[in-house]
Design a protein around this motif. Structure first.
Motif, PDB file in Angstrom:
ATOM      1  N   ALA A 140      -8.402 -12.739 -13.671  1.00 18.66           N
ATOM      2  CA  ALA A 140      -8.066 -12.087 -12.394  1.00 18.66           C
ATOM      3  C   ALA A 140      -7.155 -10.883 -12.601  1.00 18.66           C
ATOM      4  CB  ALA A 140      -7.407 -13.089 -11.452  1.00 18.66           C
ATOM      5  N   LEU A 141      -6.331 -10.910 -13.652  1.00 18.10           N
ATOM      6  CA  LEU A 141      -5.360  -9.841 -13.894  1.00 18.10           C
ATOM      7  C   LEU A 141      -6.007  -8.480 -14.148  1.00 18.10           C
ATOM      8  CD1 LEU A 141      -2.771 -11.761 -16.106  1.00 18.10           C
ATOM      9  CD2 LEU A 141      -2.536 -11.126 -13.698  1.00 18.10           C
ATOM     10  N   THR A 142      -7.279  -8.486 -14.521  1.00 19.16           N
ATOM     11  CA  THR A 142      -7.973  -7.217 -14.789  1.00 19.16           C
ATOM     12  C   THR A 142      -9.237  -7.068 -13.941  1.00 19.16           C
ATOM     13  OG1 THR A 142      -9.153  -8.242 -16.646  1.00 19.16           O
ATOM     14  CG2 THR A 142      -7.103  -7.059 -17.164  1.00 19.16           C
ATOM     15  N   ASP A 143      -9.333  -7.838 -12.886  1.00 21.60           N
ATOM     16  CA  ASP A 143     -10.529  -7.853 -12.045  1.00 21.60           C
ATOM     17  C   ASP A 143     -10.514  -6.660 -11.078  1.00 21.60           C
ATOM     18  OD1 ASP A 143     -12.491  -8.409 -10.070  1.00 21.60           O
ATOM     19  OD2 ASP A 143     -12.311 -10.566 -10.420  1.00 21.60           O
ATOM     20  N   GLU A 144     -11.443  -5.742 -11.238  1.00 23.77           N
ATOM     21  CA  GLU A 144     -11.503  -4.544 -10.385  1.00 23.77           C
ATOM     22  C   GLU A 144     -11.764  -4.899  -8.918  1.00 23.77           C
ATOM     23  OE1 GLU A 144     -10.956  -1.192 -10.805  1.00 23.77           O
ATOM     24  OE2 GLU A 144     -10.047  -1.875 -12.661  1.00 23.77           O
ATOM     25  N   ARG A 145     -12.504  -5.957  -8.681  1.00 23.97           N
ATOM     26  CA  ARG A 145     -12.788  -6.404  -7.319  1.00 23.97           C
ATOM     27  C   ARG A 145     -11.491  -6.810  -6.620  1.00 23.97           C
ATOM     28  NH1 ARG A 145     -13.352 -11.291  -5.859  1.00 23.97           N
ATOM     29  NH2 ARG A 145     -13.483 -12.000  -8.005  1.00 23.97           N
ATOM     30  N   ILE A 146     -10.614  -7.490  -7.348  1.00 27.71           N
ATOM     31  CA  ILE A 146      -9.318  -7.893  -6.795  1.00 27.71           C
ATOM     32  C   ILE A 146      -8.452  -6.660  -6.549  1.00 27.71           C
ATOM     33  CG2 ILE A 146      -7.138  -9.053  -7.370  1.00 27.71           C
ATOM     34  CD1 ILE A 146      -8.782 -11.349  -8.508  1.00 27.71           C
ATOM     35  N   LYS A 147      -8.491  -5.707  -7.469  1.00 29.88           N
ATOM     36  CA  LYS A 147      -7.732  -4.467  -7.289  1.00 29.88           C
ATOM     37  C   LYS A 147      -8.155  -3.777  -5.993  1.00 29.88           C
ATOM     38  CE  LYS A 147      -6.608  -0.067  -9.428  1.00 29.88           C
ATOM     39  NZ  LYS A 147      -6.780   0.819 -10.581  1.00 29.88           N
ATOM     40  N   LYS A 148      -9.457  -3.728  -5.729  1.00 26.17           N
ATOM     41  CA  LYS A 148      -9.955  -3.096  -4.504  1.00 26.17           C
ATOM     42  C   LYS A 148      -9.485  -3.851  -3.262  1.00 26.17           C
ATOM     43  CE  LYS A 148     -14.011  -0.994  -6.579  1.00 26.17           C
ATOM     44  NZ  LYS A 148     -15.463  -1.054  -6.758  1.00 26.17           N
ATOM     45  N   SER A 149      -9.428  -5.158  -3.343  1.00 23.45           N
ATOM     46  CA  SER A 149      -8.964  -5.960  -2.210  1.00 23.45           C
ATOM     47  C   SER A 149      -7.499  -5.667  -1.900  1.00 23.45           C
ATOM     48  CB  SER A 149      -9.160  -7.449  -2.520  1.00 23.45           C
ATOM     49  OG  SER A 149      -8.687  -8.241  -1.462  1.00 23.45           O
ATOM     50  N   ILE A 150      -6.680  -5.563  -2.942  1.00 27.11           N
ATOM     51  CA  ILE A 150      -5.261  -5.252  -2.754  1.00 27.11           C
ATOM     52  C   ILE A 150      -5.097  -3.862  -2.144  1.00 27.11           C
ATOM     53  CG2 ILE A 150      -3.086  -4.793  -3.981  1.00 27.11           C
ATOM     54  CD1 ILE A 150      -4.018  -7.077  -5.944  1.00 27.11           C
ATOM     55  N   GLU A 151      -5.871  -2.900  -2.641  1.00 23.74           N
ATOM     56  CA  GLU A 151      -5.790  -1.543  -2.090  1.00 23.74           C
ATOM     57  C   GLU A 151      -6.265  -1.510  -0.639  1.00 23.74           C
ATOM     58  OE1 GLU A 151      -4.021   0.804  -3.428  1.00 23.74           O
ATOM     59  OE2 GLU A 151      -3.684  -0.641  -5.036  1.00 23.74           O
ATOM     60  N   ALA A 152      -7.237  -2.349  -0.298  1.00 23.01           N
ATOM     61  CA  ALA A 152      -7.685  -2.439   1.095  1.00 23.01           C
ATOM     62  C   ALA A 152      -6.565  -2.988   1.980  1.00 23.01           C
ATOM     63  CB  ALA A 152      -8.932  -3.317   1.202  1.00 23.01           C
ATOM     64  N   ASN A 153      -5.786  -3.936   1.459  1.00 20.96           N
ATOM     65  CA  ASN A 153      -4.640  -4.459   2.213  1.00 20.96           C
ATOM     66  C   ASN A 153      -3.601  -3.360   2.451  1.00 20.96           C
ATOM     67  OD1 ASN A 153      -5.728  -7.045   2.274  1.00 20.96           O
ATOM     68  ND2 ASN A 153      -4.640  -7.702   0.436  1.00 20.96           N
ATOM     69  N   ASN A 154      -3.335  -2.562   1.404  1.00 21.47           N
ATOM     70  CA  ASN A 154      -2.392  -1.448   1.547  1.00 21.47           C
ATOM     71  C   ASN A 154      -2.881  -0.466   2.605  1.00 21.47           C
ATOM     72  OD1 ASN A 154      -0.542  -2.272  -0.505  1.00 21.47           O
ATOM     73  ND2 ASN A 154      -1.940  -1.531  -2.055  1.00 21.47           N
ATOM     74  N   ALA A 155      -4.183  -0.163   2.576  1.00 22.53           N
ATOM     75  CA  ALA A 155      -4.764   0.770   3.547  1.00 22.53           C
ATOM     76  C   ALA A 155      -4.677   0.209   4.961  1.00 22.53           C
ATOM     77  CB  ALA A 155      -6.218   1.071   3.174  1.00 22.53           C
ATOM     78  N   ARG A 156      -4.922  -1.073   5.100  1.00 22.58           N
ATOM     79  CA  ARG A 156      -4.863  -1.699   6.430  1.00 22.58           C
ATOM     80  C   ARG A 156      -3.443  -1.637   7.001  1.00 22.58           C
ATOM     81  NH1 ARG A 156      -6.299  -2.076  11.215  1.00 22.58           N
ATOM     82  NH2 ARG A 156      -6.234  -4.118  12.214  1.00 22.58           N
ATOM     83  N   LEU A 157      -2.446  -1.862   6.156  1.00 22.23           N
ATOM     84  CA  LEU A 157      -1.064  -1.764   6.614  1.00 22.23           C
ATOM     85  C   LEU A 157      -0.761  -0.344   7.101  1.00 22.23           C
ATOM     86  CD1 LEU A 157       1.576  -3.425   6.880  1.00 22.23           C
ATOM     87  CD2 LEU A 157       2.219  -2.535   4.639  1.00 22.23           C
ATOM     88  N   ARG A 158      -1.249   0.659   6.383  1.00 19.27           N
ATOM     89  CA  ARG A 158      -1.062   2.053   6.812  1.00 19.27           C
ATOM     90  C   ARG A 158      -1.774   2.316   8.140  1.00 19.27           C
ATOM     91  NH1 ARG A 158      -2.000   2.952   1.339  1.00 19.27           N
ATOM     92  NH2 ARG A 158      -4.135   3.641   1.762  1.00 19.27           N
ATOM     93  N   GLU A 159      -2.978   1.757   8.305  1.00 20.62           N
ATOM     94  CA  GLU A 159      -3.714   1.914   9.567  1.00 20.62           C
ATOM     95  C   GLU A 159      -2.906   1.388  10.753  1.00 20.62           C
ATOM     96  OE1 GLU A 159      -7.449  -0.085   9.261  1.00 20.62           O
ATOM     97  OE2 GLU A 159      -8.135   1.177   7.602  1.00 20.62           O
ATOM     98  N   LEU A 160      -2.149   0.333  10.503  1.00 20.30           N
ATOM     99  CA  LEU A 160      -1.312  -0.254  11.547  1.00 20.30           C
ATOM    100  C   LEU A 160      -0.009   0.522  11.735  1.00 20.30           C
ATOM    101  CD1 LEU A 160      -1.777  -4.035  10.650  1.00 20.30           C
ATOM    102  CD2 LEU A 160      -2.786  -2.813  12.595  1.00 20.30           C
ATOM    103  N   LYS A 161       0.128   1.615  10.955  1.00 22.61           N
ATOM    104  CA  LYS A 161       1.319   2.477  10.995  1.00 22.61           C
ATOM    105  C   LYS A 161       2.579   1.706  10.595  1.00 22.61           C
ATOM    106  CE  LYS A 161      -0.646   5.969  13.939  1.00 22.61           C
ATOM    107  NZ  LYS A 161      -1.798   6.033  13.113  1.00 22.61           N
ATOM    108  N   GLN A 162       2.412   0.817   9.615  1.00 20.58           N
ATOM    109  CA  GLN A 162       3.518   0.025   9.095  1.00 20.58           C
ATOM    110  C   GLN A 162       3.674   0.305   7.600  1.00 20.58           C
ATOM    111  OE1 GLN A 162       5.522  -2.002  11.070  1.00 20.58           O
ATOM    112  NE2 GLN A 162       4.341  -1.026  12.703  1.00 20.58           N
ATOM    113  N   TRP A 163       4.813  -0.055   7.044  1.00 25.69           N
ATOM    114  CA  TRP A 163       5.063   0.161   5.620  1.00 25.69           C
ATOM    115  C   TRP A 163       5.818  -1.000   4.990  1.00 25.69           C
ATOM    116  CZ3 TRP A 163       7.240   2.329   9.774  1.00 25.69           C
ATOM    117  CH2 TRP A 163       8.601   2.112   9.969  1.00 25.69           C
ATOM    118  N   GLY A 164       6.631  -1.690   5.796  1.00 26.26           N
ATOM    119  CA  GLY A 164       7.458  -2.757   5.254  1.00 26.26           C
ATOM    120  C   GLY A 164       6.819  -4.123   5.380  1.00 26.26           C
ATOM    121  N   VAL A 165       7.437  -5.081   4.714  1.00 25.66           N
ATOM    122  CA  VAL A 165       6.967  -6.465   4.746  1.00 25.66           C
ATOM    123  C   VAL A 165       8.170  -7.387   4.933  1.00 25.66           C
ATOM    124  CG1 VAL A 165       4.876  -6.179   3.370  1.00 25.66           C
ATOM    125  CG2 VAL A 165       7.050  -6.530   2.214  1.00 25.66           C
TER     126      VAL A 165
END
Length: 196
Positions: A140-165
């Protein structure tokens, strides 16, 4: 009736650690699915964190941990590879239905037990304890599919106009901070989502 609560989380955030048990427990009390969305730490997303703010966050998190009856303080900052390795394994754990176990255990290891997640020894210990196959975690540590999922989460947070957790999102309503879980629960009650 049921709903989905998006739970944006960073392994480098002490507030995410403090929110974790209550966030995942929402599924136990309400007709909701908690959708765990791990994201990269703020500093790796271009959001600066001055030393004064970092020190304040640690002092405030310690006060909040005491108020919540949670342990806190023997810290091993997972900045960089430590946080990323936890992100990748958490996505793998999510795929097999063990995200709650991994997130809560890994967070405690980081914020209470001074466990280094950069080294295989520390990360593997956590994986072994909750029954994750270490070879699958290494993959999993080198799985490109997982990397894309994490980046999608980052993008979704930006869409919500948020940055913190931690940030929580449900049907257009956003709650930022571990201290807003009570407000989120009030909304769930208002929407008649309490389990009977």
């Amino acid at each position: 009736m049921s709903a989905t609560v998006d739970f944006f989380f960073s392994f480098r955030s002490p507030y995410s650690y403090l929110a974790g048990p209550r966030a995942f427990a929402l599924e136990d009390k309400y007709n909701v699915k908690v959708e765990f969305r791990p994201i990269r730490p703020m500093v790796t997303r271009g959001v600066p964190l001055p030393m004064s703010k970092k020190l304040y966050i640690l002092l405030d998190a310690a006060r909040e941990a005491e108020r919540l009856g949670m342990d806190f303080g023997r810290i091993h900052d997972p900045i960089g590879d430590g946080a990323l390795r936890c992100l990748y394994v958490s996505e793998h754990a999510k795929e097999i239905g063990k995200e709650r176990e991994f997130v809560l255990r890994a967070s405690r290891a980081i914020w209470v037990e001074r466990t280094c997640m950069v080294e295989d020894k520390g990360l593997r210990k956590i994986c072994d304890e909750i029954g994750l196959d270490w070879r699958q975690c290494q993959t999993a540590l080198t799985d490109e599919r997982i990397k894309k999922s994490i980046e999608a989460n980052n993008a979704r947070l930006r869409e919500l106009k948020q940055w913190g957790v931690p940030t929580f999102h449900i049907d257009g309503d956003v709650f930022w901070g571990q201290d807003r879980i009570d407000d989120l629960e009030a909304l769930l009650k208002e929407r008649s989502l309490v389990k009977t």
